[in-house]
Design a protein around this motif. Structure first.
Motif, PDB file in Angstrom:
ATOM      1  N   LYS A  86       2.406   1.888  -3.400  1.00 59.25           N
ATOM      2  CA  LYS A  86       1.399   2.396  -4.332  1.00 59.25           C
ATOM      3  C   LYS A  86       1.122   3.881  -4.086  1.00 59.25           C
ATOM      4  N   GLN A  87       1.145   4.289  -2.817  1.00 59.76           N
ATOM      5  CA  GLN A  87       0.954   5.705  -2.503  1.00 59.76           C
ATOM      6  C   GLN A  87       2.085   6.544  -3.094  1.00 59.76           C
ATOM      7  N   MET A  88       3.323   6.034  -2.975  1.00 58.64           N
ATOM      8  CA  MET A  88       4.464   6.753  -3.543  1.00 58.64           C
ATOM      9  C   MET A  88       4.351   6.828  -5.064  1.00 58.64           C
TER      10      MET A  88
ATOM     11  N   ALA B 190       1.609   6.806  -6.810  1.00 55.22           N
ATOM     12  CA  ALA B 190       0.543   7.749  -7.146  1.00 55.22           C
ATOM     13  C   ALA B 190       1.034   9.190  -7.082  1.00 55.22           C
ATOM     14  N   ARG B 191       2.037   9.451  -6.242  1.00 57.33           N
ATOM     15  CA  ARG B 191       2.612  10.792  -6.136  1.00 57.33           C
ATOM     16  C   ARG B 191       3.704  11.034  -7.180  1.00 57.33           C
TER      17      ARG B 191
ATOM     18  N   ASP C  76       0.833  -1.209   0.000  1.00 59.39           N
ATOM     19  CA  ASP C  76       0.000   0.000   0.000  1.00 59.39           C
ATOM     20  C   ASP C  76       0.867   1.258   0.000  1.00 59.39           C
ATOM     21  N   TYR C  77       1.941   1.213   0.776  1.00 51.09           N
ATOM     22  CA  TYR C  77       2.835   2.378   0.865  1.00 51.09           C
ATOM     23  C   TYR C  77       3.517   2.640  -0.471  1.00 51.09           C
TER      24      TYR C  77
ATOM     25  N   GLY D  88       2.038  -1.254  -9.921  1.00 58.06           N
ATOM     26  CA  GLY D  88       1.167  -0.097  -9.809  1.00 58.06           C
ATOM     27  C   GLY D  88       0.455   0.117 -11.123  1.00 58.06           C
TER      28      GLY D  88
END
Length: 336
Positions: free
Chosen positions: A115-117, A119-120, A112-113, A150
């Motif tokens: 994927k967050q990176m 997305a940024r 999850d982490y 991703g």
């Protein structure tokens, strides 16, 4: 002890990796290009091997320093890991917490982490030094992490650095081998690069005379060190200490025989294959590239041709050479 005696402003031959003392030989320049490409290329996964003291850690420090805040970096230097220790280290560096810290819950949290990176738009890099110490389980975990996807493909970039046996450890896991885009092996420096390496470190230390390390002394240092930078440092430091102890301003080749047993310490610091470092490989390194990434090798070749045109008589000084690579990298990124 001998800084004032010879007129050095800094210690020229310390054992600890120091980024500003980095000498960019042709093979180190190539390794730098390949490591940098791992960060900015999709599915970036590069393995750099080399003998003890060949300059791997210093190159990694340079790469990390250049990245600054442009990537989310996970840097692991301690590799005697057991069980889920690798996940624990990543969790700690990412400041992640889970209610039940078992391998499955940590994997989901890390995924999850990442994927967050992604997305940024921030690349995630896992850089591991001394990777030859990783267990089979650790390498399988890295394979699993490198496979995380991703929206635009794999999220994690990987740089593994280690001693020559690292390549065999990876080759024992076919699924991991398939993910590696490039293997590169650092050889010992050539006799000419050994000379440039010594003069470069002396210059950084504030000493610009060329008569302290004569050609005969440099040749003897290369012969006994086989071009391994850390051993070059040890021998050079020992010769300076001997001269200082006898209040001499000149180095003596004979001192090498007297100090080599104390300075070269143990056989595990010496390259496994002796006498092969004066070949063409000594200045080229050994590279094995996935077919889809053979362009990296062509990029490195092109950069070397640029350097040869700019500096036809001698190799580029390290800061100038790095500027060439950084400018080429910027242009490649602009094209993307």
């Amino acid at each position: 002890m001998y800084l004032d005696h010879f007129g050095f402003k800094r210690h020229p031959f310390r054992m600890a990796p120091e980024e500003d003392f980095l000498y960019m030989s042709r093979q180190h320049s190539r390794a730098f290009v390949f490591m940098d490409s791992a960060v900015w290329s999709p599915e970036g996964f590069v393995v750099i091997s080399g003998e003890i003291g060949s300059g791997k850690t210093t190159l990694l420090k340079k790469t990390i320093s250049d990245l600054k805040d442009s990537v989310q970096l996970f840097h692991i230097a301690y590799t005697n890991l057991q069980g889920d220790d690798l996940f624990q280290v990543i969790m700690q560096q990412a400041a992640l917490k889970v209610a039940e810290p078992n391998k499955v819950t940590m994997l989901f949290a890390i995924n999850d982490y990442f994927k967050q990176m992604a997305a940024r738009g921030k690349p995630v890099l896992l850089a591991i030094d001394e990777a030859q110490n990783l267990s089979h389980e650790n390498l399988e975990d890295i394979r699993m992490l490198a496979g995380m996807e991703g929206p635009d493909g794999p999220i994690l970039r990987v740089i593994l650095l280690g001693q020559p046996e690292l390549k065999k450890h990876i080759s024992d896991i076919p699924q991991l081998t398939q993910r590696v885009k490039l293997f590169f092996h650092l050889e010992g420096l050539s006799p000419e690069d050994t000379k440039h390496y010594i003069y470069h470190r002396l210059a950084v230390a504030g000493f610009n005379e060329t008569n302290l390390f004569t050609d005969d002394v440099v040749s003897a240092i290369h012969e006994h060190s086989e071009g391994i930078p850390r051993l070059i440092n040890k021998i050079s430091d020992g010769l300076l200490l001997c001269a200082f102890a006898e209040d001499r301003k000149k180095l003596q080749i004979e001192d090498i025989e007297e100090i080599r047993d104390e300075l070269l310490v143990s056989s595990d610091e010496m390259p496994e294959s002796h006498g092969n470092h004066t070949s063409s490989k000594a200045s080229q390194g050994t590279v094995s590239v996935d077919n889809s990434d053979s362009a990296l090798n062509r990029i490195a070749d092109a950069l070397e041709r640029i350097e040869a045109k700019l500096f036809p008589e001698e190799s580029a000084e390290e800061p100038t050479k790095i500027k060439i690579f950084e400018e080429a990298k910027r242009r490649l990124q602009d094209k993307k």
